[in-house]
Structures are given as C-alpha cells and as structure tokens.
Scaffold this motif. Structure first.
Motif, short mmCIF file in Angstrom:
data_model
loop_
_atom_site.label_atom_id
_atom_site.label_comp_id
_atom_site.label_asym_id
_atom_site.label_seq_id
_atom_site.Cartn_x
_atom_site.Cartn_y
_atom_site.Cartn_z
N ALA A 1 0.83 -1.21 0.00
CA ALA A 1 0.00 0.00 0.00
C ALA A 1 0.86 1.26 0.00
CB ALA A 1 -0.93 -0.02 1.21
N LYS A 2 2.15 1.10 -0.34
CA LYS A 2 3.10 2.23 -0.38
C LYS A 2 3.88 2.21 -1.69
CE LYS A 2 5.32 0.60 3.25
NZ LYS A 2 4.43 -0.55 3.46
N ASP A 3 4.47 3.37 -2.01
CA ASP A 3 5.36 3.43 -3.18
C ASP A 3 6.83 3.37 -2.79
OD1 ASP A 3 3.71 3.39 -5.42
OD2 ASP A 3 3.16 5.50 -5.15
N ALA A 4 7.11 3.38 -1.49
CA ALA A 4 8.50 3.33 -1.03
C ALA A 4 8.53 2.65 0.32
CB ALA A 4 9.07 4.74 -0.92
N PHE A 5 9.68 2.01 0.66
CA PHE A 5 9.76 1.34 1.96
C PHE A 5 11.18 1.40 2.50
CE2 PHE A 5 10.17 -2.02 -1.30
CZ PHE A 5 11.30 -2.71 -0.88
N SER A 6 11.30 1.05 3.78
CA SER A 6 12.57 1.14 4.51
C SER A 6 13.65 0.26 3.87
CB SER A 6 12.31 0.70 5.95
OG SER A 6 13.49 0.70 6.70
N LYS A 7 14.85 0.81 3.75
CA LYS A 7 16.02 0.09 3.20
C LYS A 7 15.74 -0.44 1.79
CE LYS A 7 16.84 -1.71 7.88
NZ LYS A 7 16.84 -2.88 8.75
N GLN A 8 14.87 0.27 1.05
CA GLN A 8 14.36 -0.27 -0.22
C GLN A 8 15.46 -0.64 -1.22
OE1 GLN A 8 11.20 2.04 -1.92
NE2 GLN A 8 11.12 0.85 -3.81
N ILE B 1 21.47 -6.27 6.79
CA ILE B 1 21.54 -4.84 6.45
C ILE B 1 20.92 -4.06 7.62
CG2 ILE B 1 21.54 -5.11 3.94
CD1 ILE B 1 18.55 -4.62 3.93
N SER B 2 21.29 -2.79 7.74
CA SER B 2 20.80 -2.05 8.90
C SER B 2 20.40 -0.62 8.53
CB SER B 2 21.87 -2.01 9.99
OG SER B 2 23.00 -1.29 9.54
N ILE B 3 19.59 -0.05 9.41
CA ILE B 3 19.30 1.38 9.37
C ILE B 3 19.53 1.89 10.78
CG2 ILE B 3 16.81 1.05 9.79
CD1 ILE B 3 16.38 3.50 7.88
N ALA B 4 20.11 3.08 10.88
CA ALA B 4 20.37 3.66 12.20
C ALA B 4 19.94 5.12 12.19
CB ALA B 4 21.85 3.55 12.55
N GLY B 5 19.66 5.64 13.37
CA GLY B 5 19.32 7.05 13.48
C GLY B 5 19.63 7.54 14.89
N ALA C 1 23.44 12.50 10.85
CA ALA C 1 23.67 11.18 11.46
C ALA C 1 22.73 10.15 10.84
CB ALA C 1 23.42 11.25 12.97
N GLY C 2 23.02 8.89 11.12
CA GLY C 2 22.12 7.81 10.73
C GLY C 2 22.20 7.46 9.26
N GLY C 3 21.25 6.64 8.83
CA GLY C 3 21.22 6.19 7.44
C GLY C 3 21.31 4.67 7.38
N VAL C 4 21.41 4.18 6.14
CA VAL C 4 21.39 2.72 5.94
C VAL C 4 22.79 2.21 5.59
CG1 VAL C 4 18.98 2.69 5.22
CG2 VAL C 4 20.77 2.96 3.49
N SER C 5 22.94 0.89 5.61
CA SER C 5 24.21 0.25 5.23
C SER C 5 24.59 0.70 3.81
CB SER C 5 24.03 -1.28 5.21
OG SER C 5 23.51 -1.73 6.43
N PRO C 6 25.89 0.68 3.50
CA PRO C 6 26.31 1.11 2.16
C PRO C 6 25.79 0.18 1.07
CG PRO C 6 28.17 0.23 3.42
CD PRO C 6 27.02 0.34 4.37
N MET C 7 25.48 0.75 -0.10
CA MET C 7 24.98 -0.05 -1.23
C MET C 7 26.07 -1.01 -1.73
SD MET C 7 21.85 0.29 -2.09
CE MET C 7 21.78 -0.37 -3.74
N GLU C 8 27.29 -0.49 -1.80
CA GLU C 8 28.41 -1.32 -2.25
C GLU C 8 29.15 -1.82 -1.02
OE1 GLU C 8 28.71 -2.03 -5.41
OE2 GLU C 8 27.09 -0.65 -5.91
N ALA C 9 29.14 -3.11 -0.81
CA ALA C 9 29.86 -3.67 0.34
C ALA C 9 30.19 -5.13 0.05
CB ALA C 9 29.01 -3.57 1.61
#
Lengths: 91, 365
Positions: free
Chosen positions: B161-168, B313-317, B332-340
């Motif tokens: 029911a959304k167009d975007a989600f966490s750590k998408q 994978i993680s998200i922090a804030g 501050a915060g954010g998600v794990s790097p895309m390239e890892a």
C-alpha cells in the motif's frame, strides 16, 4: 505491558544521572562483555571511547554502523558519555 | 514498582521472520518474567480493565486496584480487523498475519512447509505507520530464501500500500542478487493496494486485479493496542502523542507511553527504539518523582534486517526533541552502504544476532 510506579528503583536511579545518549549504547553494547562480538563498553577507558567515537565520525576507523551513530554526537556529548561509562566501572 | 502484563510468556517479534522461514525455533523467541521478580519488581499477570486518572489507580481483571504516582504504559499494537474488507480475526487462520509472534508465526511456517513446489506466496503490507517498517521486506527475503532452498519453482508476490519502503534500495539489490525473479514487489502506483480479501480461496483483490495465493500473509493496518484506549492516551489517529523528553502522554498527565504505540516523530516503531525510549523514560520518571526537570535526551535506533542467514543490512538514526517531536539529528544515521563485500553483510548478520541476545538479556535478565 504496564508499570505502576510507586517507588524508585536502583537501575533507573543510576541512569537518571547519565548524559544524553548514554542509555542507548546499551541497546547493543553490554557493560561487562560475555559471549558477544560487540565490544563491552564498560571495559574501555574514557579516552578510548572518545578516540573511537571521533574516528568513527570522521570515517578514519572502519565501521558497519558506528560511523552512522557517531555522527549524531558532538565532542562535548561524546566526552560526557565516555566519562560516565568510565566512572560507572567497578573499581 | 509493579509490572502488569497479561501474558506469562513474552514472544519476541524480532527474528520471528527467521522462525517462519525455518531458520530458527519459536522457543528461542520466548522469555519469562521470573528474573524481574528477582530484581524486586512485583510482576502481576493480569489484564488492565480501567485506569482512573483522577484517583491515579489501575483496575485489574480480578477486581484489584493498584494506586500509582506515575504510570508507564507500553501498549504495543493491535491489528485492525476493520481495515481490509473480508479480513477478520477468523480469517487470520486461512491468511495469517504473523505480525504478533506466537501461534500465528508457526501457522504461516506450516503453511509454507505444506505448499507444493511451484506455489505462489502472496503477502500484503500496509501503509505507514506500522510496527517494524522493514519487517515485511525482511519476511519476503527470508521466505524467498526458504523457497529457493526447498521449493525453487515457487514465487512470492508482495502487494504494498506504499510506493517506497525502509532500506528499499538495499533490499531490491539483494533480491536481484540472491533471489533473481523470485520476488515481485507491487507498489501502490502499480496496484499494490488491497481493497478486499476472500479468505476461503486465499484471494487478494486490488484496484488492478486479483491474486490467488497458495500461501497468503496479510499484514493489516494497525493501531495502538486496546490498553491505550483504556488509559485514554490514544488520539483519533489510533496512536499516542507524547512529550519527547519525558514520554508523558499529551492527553493524560502522570501517564507515560512507550514503544510502537506512540507518535514518535522520526523514530520508527522498532524494538531498539522502544528500549531506548524506556531507558530515557525511566530516568525522566525518577527526575519527576524527585521534582527535578529532566534534561533533554538523545536517543539512538539501530534496526537490522536479514536478507539471508548470512546477509544483514541495517538502518540507524540518532534523535533529539525538536518542535515537540523526536527528530533526526541532521547528518547522522542512514542505511548500510549499497556497495559492500559479502564479509560486511555477514558481519551485520552477526551483529543482528548479538543485538537480539543483548537486548533480550537486558530486558528479561
């Protein structure tokens, strides 16, 4: 879950004196260690916590998540947290 | 200090997606309250039937009354069985939600185990806000891991029911790498909104068509659980507005509210966030009982998701009070790097496991 508080309990009393942010460290870090890949925060000296947090913040020290967390704290805040954990250590 | 809790066993939601995927047993999710009793806390397994804010007392379902100086409530969530036509409490047998850990978790697992290879799993995820924003996508990942391992001709459709989600971006990249062609995410704009379900045939009806499932998982919209309404701390949104320094209710002085039930601004409805809030709230309550003004706090959230057993994978804030809400500290915060490298993902999976052990030990002893 619901708590009716009619007195004062010791752990909360200890945390009442903790500086902003310090309580959240214990989401991942233990104080005394044990079988855990995350370093116990109580084993570190204040200077070690300060230098680690500063290195995480600049990216000088590689991290998975601590770089993202450290960026949320100023030098003063880091120092206060470090001193609080160091002083809470069993002597 | 008295802890009132309806259930004698707590079943933890974090990592329950791994139970669904057969990677973990439900017993590893269960915790008791005995060690809290050992710490001098009076634990009472009863339901709260009323809160009298004038006399400051709580009534339990055995008729007993508890007086309080300060009341702390962590309601958690209730699933809204009035939100999706056709989806009632009874239909959660045919179409489990598994959004409160326990029998529902095992039910969904058994249905996956009973499904033939080549079957279709359909999940639905609600609009924001809801418990554990990355949870549906971790679940889709771990179900895909189960299917890839045991039933490789099967697929999973996730109606959102959304167009975007966490750590998408991280999830989508990992799906492409680990489960190519197996997970189809249908966003709101492409017909992801479920308008009705038919439990008898395990069918989801959307604005764009119908999806018949062999295994169906409906994650319905939610609200603060019933005790929030009993205490008078939920507003017309169904969630609980609080002061971001003390977590005292905006609606009922003397009552503090924590966790998934609250309107926490930037802080997500996660176990880590609830635990951070609880620690700050406890300190604030001590200050208030001593007639001191609580200092402005800082809170952290870190939230791990498993895409595979060795891929985390993680998200922090980091959050602070601003304009009456808990607000992200800029920069501050954010998600794990895309390239890892794989080793980085494996390390985050290890940290996820360590986090669960630390937080449950911290709470339950």
């Amino acid at each position: 879950m619901l708590g009716a508080i009619t007195g004062v309990i010791a752990p909360a009393l200890a945390m009442a004196a903790s500086p902003p942010g310090a309580a959240s460290c214990l989401g991942c870090h233990t104080v005394n260690g044990g079988d855990n890949p995350v370093p116990p925060i109580g084993a570190l000296e204040a200077e070690q916590i300060v230098s680690a947090m500063q290195a995480f913040r600049t990216g000088a020290r590689p991290a998975t998540v601590m770089d993202r967390v450290a960026k949320g704290f100023s030098d003063e805040e880091i120092k206060a947290i470090a001193q609080w954990y160091a002083s809470a250590k069993p002597k | 200090m008295t802890l009132v809790e309806a259930n004698s066993t707590y079943v933890a939601c974090p990592f329950s997606n791994a139970v669904i995927a057969g990677l973990r047993e439900l017993d590893q999710q269960k915790f008791g309250y005995d060690r809290l009793r050992g710490n001098g806390i009076d634990v009472v397994h009863r339901k709260v039937t009323a809160v009298d804010t004038k006399s400051r007392s709580v009534r339990l379902d055995d008729g007993k009354q508890l007086a309080y100086d300060r009341l702390v409530v962590a309601p958690g969530i209730d699933l809204r069985f009035d939100a999706i036509p056709g989806y009632t409490e009874a239909s959660a047998e045919a179409m489990p939600h598994a959004w409160k850990a326990g029998e529902q978790t095992l039910l969904l697992r058994r249905q996956l185990e009973a499904m033939n290879d080549g079957g279709v799993v359909v999940m639905s995820a609600p609009a924001n806000p809801f418990r554990c924003p990355p949870g549906p996508y971790e679940r889709a990942s771990l179900i895909a891991h189960y299917l890839k391992t045991h039933k490789p001709r099967s697929k999973l459709i996730l109606l959102d029911a959304k167009d975007a989600f966490s750590k998408q971006k991280l999830f989508e990249a990992a799906w492409k790498e680990l489960y190519p062609g197996m997970i189809e995410w249908v966003s709101l704009s492409f017909g992801g909104q479920v308008t009705r379900v038919e439990p008898a045939t395990r069918t989801f009806i959307t604005e764009f068509g119908t999806h018949k499932a062999d295994v169906a998982n409906v994650i319905p919209p939610q609200r603060a659980a019933a005790v929030a309404a009993i205490a008078g701390v939920a507003d017309q949104t169904g969630w609980c507005p609080v002061d971001p320094v003390t977590f005292e209710s905006r609606l009922q002085p003397g009552i503090h509210v924590l966790g998934d039930a609250i309107i926490a601004g930037g802080m997500p409805k996660s176990a880590f966030a609830a635990n951070s809030q609880a620690r700050v709230c406890a300190a604030a309550v001590v200050d208030l009982l001593r007639e001191r003004t609580p200092a402005s706090p800082k809170l952290i959230n870190t939230c791990y998701s498993l895409v595979a057993p060795d891929y985390g994978i993680s998200i922090a804030g980091v959050y602070q009070p601003a304009n009456g809400l808990l607000t992200d500290v800029p920069g501050a915060g954010g998600v794990s790097p895309m390239e890892a490298p794989k080793s980085f993902r494996a390390q985050e999976a290890t940290y996820a496991d360590a986090w669960f052990k630390t937080i449950t030990r911290g709470v339950f002893g």
